[in-house]
Enzyme design. Structure first.
Site, short mmCIF file in Angstrom:
data_model
loop_
_atom_site.label_atom_id
_atom_site.label_comp_id
_atom_site.label_asym_id
_atom_site.label_seq_id
_atom_site.Cartn_x
_atom_site.Cartn_y
_atom_site.Cartn_z
CB VAL A 62 2.69 -0.60 3.91
CG1 VAL A 62 2.93 -1.98 4.83
CG2 VAL A 62 2.25 0.51 5.07
N GLY B 151 -0.51 8.62 2.28
CA GLY B 151 0.18 10.03 2.17
C GLY B 151 1.43 10.47 2.72
CE LYS C 237 2.73 3.73 8.05
NZ LYS C 237 1.94 4.01 9.19
CG ASP D 51 -6.40 8.68 12.00
OD1 ASP D 51 -7.75 9.10 11.83
OD2 ASP D 51 -5.90 8.39 11.24
CB ALA E 223 -0.97 -0.12 1.19
#
Length: 657
Positions: free
Chosen positions: A29, A25, A44, A142, A22
């Site tokens: 990953v 922003g 990451k 979040d 993935a």
């Protein structure tokens, strides 16, 4: 399209990048292989254009530190963190547990909505993860479906079979310690799930996570968010001022207590929500227990969302200082009169004609008007003084009574004219029966008719240690955490009697009453200790048994005849010497009985033929010696004599006359 320069790169010479999973922003990953521990992991890596910005790097490192100190089956584990020398520069990276399943957002987009029971189960696992975080003084900030990872795709048609679901919370990049979550000019978070207090004053506590969980639970059940708008500010305004819709209006079968739970989690006032994830779990468990199974399998029918219809996954910033609620749609019309000096704008009838100068005697008649004005001003001043000194505008500064005894604080505030309401709560720092705080705070100016809530300390909270011996390590930690302990340590040790992964012992003992901040430890069995099978060759039986017992092994002995190994010594063993084993394992050893001997039968007086047959049948060879021609064929002598113990196959000499 250019290939990713990090593919096939070895991060720190250890993590070999296999593929990109993935791109967000802030970071990408990757699926990678840990060559040192021989396992697949997720790596990451921050984008190169952000690696030079300290704020992003600090947030990236904070994610590692926040997540690494959390231990829960519902939190994505962080294994490692560092700065890698890559083909595109030095980039900070995290190494995390590789979750092969999808995220919750993709499943919600695929199915539209989830069955009620499945939504409650996932929410419970999210709260279990947040409970561990809140215990560690970490606020996620979040919580949203994009940050909930699943071990496998959801099968909403298998709810009758009660499928096993494992959800894990990821991305602690916005997490902060609760002690540092004070007001800030910039509120980071996804606007669809942002708590009202984050919008209005930028403050974030554990209750902000609970608010986001409530919004997400609504979305999982309804298939849509409760608040929508064309701009982030429009959505944020609804979080502050709007009422969350009722699910019972979407489905008449929906239990009313589901709406009650969501409204509890999403209360505008953070003090009216559960104080943390532990309290939220208690409320949720009550709801789960009271929801019938035939209702739990039902689902609000929603068409799956297109990718464009899903909320943005990128974090949006809302500046609390710049947030202005939308104006009302109605307009107020205010008509202003023209100024008296602007006679040109007045109608002619309203215009004043010039007056001649008054005689001196007429001027003296103005004093009643002047007196009236003086009295009017005095009256206004008196009224204003009454308003601020005795009336509604009166204000008194609240005395600071923190750390005073409850009696002293009450007397002091009542002397100021305030009405007192008291609540009690535990405190690690304030002595029992002393004041923790007041609401409003000391130093605030309020009307004396106001009610002041005084929080009195109950002292340190004492908890009863539960019994965790005999439980699994995970069960022990969950039970201690649910009891309220926040300092828990786990020790491992080998055990001959307790199954691997099960708690052997605990300290303090069960049922002890101790302060909640006391460290509680438990010892988890690693099973039987590993041992190396010793070499027993040439040992006697006694020595072999002693050596096995001292090693922690169990001897199993059999005996056999041997022509080569002396009696009483080891012939063989199983398992073989120097192989790996565990304490209490059985080791089979064969002990020599020496050569096998059989008794020589008595054949004296028998005829030569029958004597020879008998001896051969007994296992011996026969040598016949005839005396005087052996005319009678009768055995008169035998060597060895009858009854002698000799080896099979030996030769027996018989003398025949």
């Amino acid at each position: 399209m250019n290939s990713d320069p990090l593919l096939n790169a070895a991060i720190d010479g250890r993590y070999v990048i296999i593929s990109r999973l993935a791109r967000g922003g802030m970071a990408s990953v990757y699926h990678a292989h840990d060559t040192r521990l021989e396992r697949d992991v997720a790596v990451k890596i921050i984008h190169s254009h952000l690696a030079e910005q300290p704020d992003f790097v600090e947030r990236f490192i904070r994610e590692a530190r926040s997540a690494a100190k959390l231990s829960s089956p519902h939190v994505v584990n962080v294994y490692d963190q560092g700065v890698a020398h890559t083909p595109i520069g030095e980039l900070p990276y995290l190494v995390m547990q590789l979750i092969t399943g999808p995220d919750l957002r993709s499943q919600l987009a695929q199915h539209g909505s989830l069955p009620l029971g499945m939504a409650l189960t996932i929410t419970r696992q999210v709260l279990q993860a947040l409970a561990v975080a809140h215990q560690a003084d970490v606020i996620h900030r979040d919580v949203k479906p994009e940050n909930i990872l699943l071990d496998k795709p959801l099968d909403i048609n298998a709810v009758l079979d009660k499928p096993v679901i494992n959800a894990q919370v990821a991305d602690f990049g916005l997490a902060r310690a609760a002690s540092s979550a004070t007001q800030t000019a910039t509120v980071l978070g996804t606007v669809a799930y942002v708590a009202p207090e984050l919008v209005t004053n930028g403050s974030a506590g554990p209750t902000a996570d609970i608010y986001a969980v409530g919004i997400m639970l609504y979305e999982l059940i309804a298939g849509t968010l409760p608040y929508n708008g064309e701009t982030p500010v429009a959505i944020a305004y609804q979080h502050v001022n709007g009422d969350i819709p009722y699910l019972t209006e979407l489905a008449d079968w929906m239990p009313a207590h589901i709406d009650s739970l969501i409204r509890l989690f999403t209360a505008k006032d953070p003090y009216k929500r559960p104080r943390d994830a532990f309290a939220a779990l208690d409320a949720l468990d009550d709801i789960i227990r009271s929801t019938p199974e035939d209702i739990a399998i039902r689902r609000v029918p929603v068409f799956p969302q297109s990718p464009a219809a899903t909320p943005p996954t990128a974090t949006q910033q809302i500046t609390s200082q710049n947030f202005t609620p939308a104006a009302t749609t109605g307009t107020q019309r205010i008509e202003t009169l023209p100024q008296a000096s602007d006679t040109a704008t007045l109608p002619k009838k309203a215009q004043l004609k010039p007056q001649p100068t008054l005689p001196e005697r007429k001027k003296r008649r103005l004093w009643p008007i002047i007196l009236f004005l003086i009295l009017l001003v005095a009256s206004i001043a008196s009224t204003t003084g009454w308003y601020f000194l005795y009336g509604p505008g009166m204000r008194i500064t609240i005395a600071d009574v923190q750390n005073l005894t409850a009696i002293e604080a009450t007397e002091k505030l009542q002397e100021q004219g305030f009405t007192i309401s008291t609540v009690r709560e535990f405190s690690d720092t304030v002595e029992k029966d002393h004041v923790i705080s007041t609401s409003p705070k000391g130093g605030s100016s309020i009307h004396p008719d106001s009610v002041i809530t005084v929080t009195i300390s109950n002292g340190i909270r004492y908890l009863t240690v539960p019994t965790v011996a005999g439980k699994t390590a995970e069960e022990a930690r969950e039970l201690l955490t649910a009891t309220g302990f926040n300092k828990i340590s786990e020790i491992t040790d080998y055990s001959d009697t307790v199954e691997k992964g099960t708690v052997i012992s605990q300290s303090p003992e069960a049922d002890a009453s101790i302060p909640h901040n006391t460290e509680v430890s438990y010892t988890v069995s690693q099973g039987r200790a590993p041992v190396t099978i010793p070499d027993l060759a040439t040992l006697t039986r006694a020595d072999a048994e002693e050596k096995l017992s001292s090693t922690g092994l169990t001897p199993v002995i059999t005996e056999e005849y041997s022509d080569t190994v002396p009696e009483g010594q080891v012939i063989s063993q199983s398992p073989q010497a120097n192989s790996a084993g565990l304490r209490l394992d059985e080791v089979n050893i064969v002990i020599s009985k020496g050569p096998e001997l059989i008794e020589v039968p008595n054949v004296v007086g028998q005829q030569s033929g029958s004597a020879t047959t008998r001896l051969k049948n007994a296992g011996f060879n026969v040598q016949v010696e005839k005396i005087l021609g052996g005319f009678f064929g009768t055995v008169r002598l035998q060597d060895p004599e009858a009854g002698t113990m000799i080896k099979p196959g030996s030769t027996i000499k018989i003398s025949v006359v």
